[in-house]
Enzyme design. Sequence first.
Site, PDB file in Angstrom:
ATOM      1  N   HIS A 130       0.834  -1.211   0.000  1.00 45.58           N
ATOM      2  CA  HIS A 130       0.000   0.000   0.000  1.00 45.58           C
ATOM      3  C   HIS A 130       0.872   1.267   0.000  1.00 45.58           C
ATOM      4  CE1 HIS A 130      -3.690   2.334   1.103  1.00 45.58           C
ATOM      5  NE2 HIS A 130      -2.796   3.121   1.653  1.00 45.58           N
ATOM      6  N   GLU A 131       1.817   1.324   0.933  1.00 46.49           N
ATOM      7  CA  GLU A 131       2.662   2.533   1.022  1.00 46.49           C
ATOM      8  C   GLU A 131       3.572   2.651  -0.194  1.00 46.49           C
ATOM      9  OE1 GLU A 131       1.805   4.728   2.961  1.00 46.49           O
ATOM     10  OE2 GLU A 131       0.698   3.647   4.493  1.00 46.49           O
ATOM     11  N   HIS A 134       1.721   4.249  -2.917  1.00 40.28           N
ATOM     12  CA  HIS A 134       1.710   5.719  -2.835  1.00 40.28           C
ATOM     13  C   HIS A 134       3.001   6.313  -3.408  1.00 40.28           C
ATOM     14  CE1 HIS A 134      -2.050   6.201  -0.848  1.00 40.28           C
ATOM     15  NE2 HIS A 134      -1.693   5.719   0.335  1.00 40.28           N
ATOM     16  N   HIS A 140      -5.777   6.485  -3.119  1.00 37.14           N
ATOM     17  CA  HIS A 140      -6.613   5.437  -2.548  1.00 37.14           C
ATOM     18  C   HIS A 140      -7.639   4.944  -3.568  1.00 37.14           C
ATOM     19  CE1 HIS A 140      -5.489   6.588   1.811  1.00 37.14           C
ATOM     20  NE2 HIS A 140      -4.689   5.680   1.300  1.00 37.14           N
ATOM     21  N   CYS A 141      -7.997   3.660  -3.421  1.00 39.17           N
ATOM     22  CA  CYS A 141      -8.858   2.985  -4.391  1.00 39.17           C
ATOM     23  C   CYS A 141     -10.206   2.655  -3.743  1.00 39.17           C
ATOM     24  CB  CYS A 141      -8.159   1.705  -4.850  1.00 39.17           C
ATOM     25  SG  CYS A 141      -9.060   0.800  -6.112  1.00 39.17           S
ATOM     26  N   CYS A 146      -8.851  -4.127  -3.094  1.00 40.95           N
ATOM     27  CA  CYS A 146      -7.567  -3.647  -3.646  1.00 40.95           C
ATOM     28  C   CYS A 146      -6.634  -3.232  -2.509  1.00 40.95           C
ATOM     29  CB  CYS A 146      -7.824  -2.470  -4.576  1.00 40.95           C
ATOM     30  SG  CYS A 146      -6.311  -1.702  -5.204  1.00 40.95           S
ATOM     31  N   CYS A 165      -5.677  -3.916  -7.712  1.00 41.45           N
ATOM     32  CA  CYS A 165      -6.777  -4.237  -8.620  1.00 41.45           C
ATOM     33  C   CYS A 165      -6.325  -3.915 -10.055  1.00 41.45           C
ATOM     34  CB  CYS A 165      -8.025  -3.442  -8.242  1.00 41.45           C
ATOM     35  SG  CYS A 165      -7.914  -1.689  -8.656  1.00 41.45           S
ATOM     36  N   CYS A 168      -5.573  -0.162 -10.721  1.00 41.41           N
ATOM     37  CA  CYS A 168      -4.347   0.346 -10.093  1.00 41.41           C
ATOM     38  C   CYS A 168      -3.113  -0.269 -10.760  1.00 41.41           C
ATOM     39  CB  CYS A 168      -4.342   0.036  -8.595  1.00 41.41           C
ATOM     40  SG  CYS A 168      -5.510   1.038  -7.655  1.00 41.41           S
TER      41      CYS A 168
HETATM   42 ZN   LIG Z   1      -2.898   5.152   1.978  1.00 44.87          ZN
HETATM   43 ZN   LIG Z   2      -7.233  -0.405  -6.898  1.00 46.04          ZN
END
Ligand SMILES: [Zn+2]
Ligand SMILES: [Zn+2]
Length: 178
Positions: A130-131, A134, A140-141, A146, A165, A168
């Site tokens: 996740h990070e 970024h 954000h999704c 995701c 996903c 993304c």
């Molecule tokens: Zn985040």
């Molecule tokens: Zn996504």
Amino acid sequence: MKPLHLLPVGPVDERLLRHLKSAIPQCLRAPCAVLPAVLDPAPTFHGERQQYHSSEILHLMQGFVAADCGRLLGVTTIDLYIPILTFVFGEAQMGGPCAIVSAHRLRQEFYGLPADSELLSQRLLKEAIHELGHTLALTHCDDYRCVMAPSHAVEWIDLKESTLCPACQKRVANCFGS
Ligand SMILES: [Zn+2]
Ligand SMILES: [Zn+2]
């Protein structure tokens, strides 16, 4: 493609680092290496909060970004915060190069539950991806499965996959030039 580097911030369980090192390249198509150095987070400690300021750690991490480093991910077990929030699981510099994740509040023990090392590894991987997402300029999704879905509690992390996903994935493919 430049490799992702993992930087332990304070002492970190070898097993957690090994898992990230082998699993991250399966999610993001980039090689991953653990740096031999360890960053001391002591200067970022906030006495009243008994927590560490993650933005200040990201600032210190700049000194560990090597010329051949694609993205630098700090991995820690200390409790992180930013001033407007009670805590954060991690923080990233949008568009790179640095991000950090903490295992502190991903442990079942933190919530008074029996330890679960497998669950901890999964949660840490999801937050790491996740990070790193970024740092690859992903926002954000809306898809709750995701890995880029926002998570403000561990229950939300457990709901999502460790993968991007298709939408993304497509956005990040441009970043890696693939
Ligand atoms: Zn985040
Ligand atoms: Zn996504």
